[in-house]
Scaffold this motif. Structure first.
Motif, PDB file in Angstrom:
ATOM      1  N   VAL A 141      -3.828  -2.880  -2.759  1.00 52.68           N
ATOM      2  CA  VAL A 141      -3.486  -2.089  -3.859  1.00 52.68           C
ATOM      3  C   VAL A 141      -4.691  -2.248  -4.921  1.00 52.68           C
ATOM      4  O   VAL A 141      -5.182  -3.382  -5.136  1.00 52.68           O
ATOM      5  CB  VAL A 141      -2.165  -2.532  -4.331  1.00 52.68           C
ATOM      6  N   SER A 160       2.796   1.856  -3.313  1.00 50.49           N
ATOM      7  CA  SER A 160       1.805   2.243  -4.274  1.00 50.49           C
ATOM      8  C   SER A 160       1.547   3.770  -4.012  1.00 50.49           C
ATOM      9  O   SER A 160       1.436   4.521  -5.004  1.00 50.49           O
ATOM     10  CB  SER A 160       0.553   1.534  -4.346  1.00 50.49           C
ATOM     11  N   GLU A 161       1.134   4.189  -2.796  1.00 52.96           N
ATOM     12  CA  GLU A 161       0.887   5.316  -2.740  1.00 52.96           C
ATOM     13  C   GLU A 161       1.910   6.561  -2.834  1.00 52.96           C
ATOM     14  O   GLU A 161       1.887   7.389  -3.293  1.00 52.96           O
ATOM     15  CB  GLU A 161       0.461   5.615  -1.033  1.00 52.96           C
ATOM     16  N   LYS A 197       2.684   5.970  -7.142  1.00 60.98           N
ATOM     17  CA  LYS A 197       1.390   6.152  -7.958  1.00 60.98           C
ATOM     18  C   LYS A 197       1.505   5.552  -9.226  1.00 60.98           C
ATOM     19  O   LYS A 197       1.661   6.315 -10.402  1.00 60.98           O
ATOM     20  CB  LYS A 197       1.219   7.709  -8.077  1.00 60.98           C
ATOM     21  N   ARG A 247       0.670  -1.187   0.202  1.00 65.91           N
ATOM     22  CA  ARG A 247      -0.135  -0.073  -0.022  1.00 65.91           C
ATOM     23  C   ARG A 247       0.842   1.316   0.243  1.00 65.91           C
ATOM     24  O   ARG A 247       0.479   2.189  -0.554  1.00 65.91           O
ATOM     25  CB  ARG A 247      -0.848  -0.049   1.281  1.00 65.91           C
ATOM     26  N   GLN A 248       2.110   1.441   0.726  1.00 67.55           N
ATOM     27  CA  GLN A 248       2.827   2.386   0.756  1.00 67.55           C
ATOM     28  C   GLN A 248       3.628   2.681  -0.183  1.00 67.55           C
ATOM     29  O   GLN A 248       3.695   3.844  -0.875  1.00 67.55           O
ATOM     30  CB  GLN A 248       3.827   2.348   1.940  1.00 67.55           C
TER      31      GLN A 248
END
Ligand code: GDP
Length: 296
Positions: free
Chosen positions: A240, A209-210, A213, A206-207
């Motif tokens: 994700v 991906s954040e 982007k 998640r991190q």
């Protein structure tokens, strides 16, 4: 059950049905049960098989079939269409455009073939005139960077990673920034596939991906994981925004069913399949020929 066997079993079930003098509900049910068993043995998820059986029964209304129609053909066509429908989530995946910077993040469990597939994906596009680059954001597994580096060097693809940095987010961001400056149009981020606990792995995904982007997140899945495919794919999708699936190890004892489950769980299409360990053992995935092959 491997793909060829599945096709054989389904063909036999259909043949048996067409050998029956009268095709009534009982004969159709026997045929569908046989086909369902074959699909389950090929690791198609139970719920998908059940839904398919219900749908086929809805489509194939025996009373409505005019005399003289080839019932076997009609049922075979219904099965073909249902399997195609299962593999088609209804919308195409995001497709990178040559010359326009695109970040693609790869996720999947360790051993799924993720690192190998990153290189295959890069190499495939490089051959078509793209400028790909590889970023190793797996800081968990010792040797991950070396593996990516080796693959990338062999394919003459630029790479980025670190032996000392332990923060995957930092590496991912640095790598993506560097290759954006170098005008690479396909920046591929390889991520970790294992962690001390599963929750930590998904949080890391998640991190990353954040922070990076990505335009596309590709879930890589080993075709031999069996009935676990659905849950595994769903777990990644919940962390994700998975937009496409690549199924690996379709050579050898590959089972087709996992692909269907991964599509159902991620609502994303399969875009490529891995068919060997080498860089060029990689094929564009096409639903209809795949299902034709499946049905033999
Ligand atoms: P990762 O841990 O997910 O990054 O997995 P790797 O890329 O290291 O791959 C694990 C093993 O699977 C390696 O031995 C690869 O050579 C092998 N592998 C990857 N893709 C395929 C494939 O499509 N077919 C076969 N036969 N082996 C593959």
């Amino acid at each position: 059950m491997v793909l060829g066997e599945l096709g054989g079993t389904i063909s036999r079930a259909l043949q048996q049905m067409s050998n029956a003098t009268i095709i009534d509900e009982k004969v159709l049910n026997e045929c569908l049960n046989e086909i369902s068993r074959a699909l389950l043995q090929s690791d198609v998820q139970f719920k998908l098989v059940r839904d398919m059986q219900t749908n086929i029964k809805k489509i194939v209304n025996l009373d409505d079939l005019a005399v003289g129609h080839n019932k076997r053909k009609i049922i075979q066509q219904a099965i073909f269409n249902e399997l195609c429908k299962m593999l088609d989530p209804g919308k195409p995946s995001f497709t990178p455009k040559k010359g326009k910077t695109c970040v693609v993040m790869f996720v999947g469990l360790q051993g799924s073939g993720k690192t190998t597939t990153c290189t295959k994906y890069a190499y495939y596009h490089q051959k078509k005139g793209w400028k790909p680059a590889l970023v190793c954001a797996d800081t968990f597994r010792a040797g991950a960077f070396d593996q990516l580096k080796q693959n990338a060097t062999k394919a003459k693809i630029p790479f980025y990673g670190s032996y000392t940095e332990s923060d995957p987010v930092k590496i991912a961001v640095e790598g993506v920034e560097r290759f954006k400056k170098e005008n690479c149009d396909l920046i591929i981020v390889d991520t970790s596939g294992r962690h001390k606990q599963e929750a930590a792995l998904f949080e890391e995904m998640r991190q990353v991906s954040e922070a990076t982007k990505p335009d596309l997140v590709i879930f890589v899945m080993d075709s031999s994981i069996g009935q676990a495919a659905f849950d595994q794919a769903q777990a990644f999708k919940q962390s994700v925004a998975v937009g496409a699936v690549i199924v690996t190890k379709m050579d050898g004892h590959a089972k087709g069913g996992g692909a269907l489950s991964a599509v159902a769980a991620t609502k994303s299409p399969v875009i490529f399949i891995g068919t060997g360990e080498h860089m060029d053992e990689f094929e564009v995935f096409d639903v209809k020929p795949f299902v034709s092959r499946l049905l033999g």
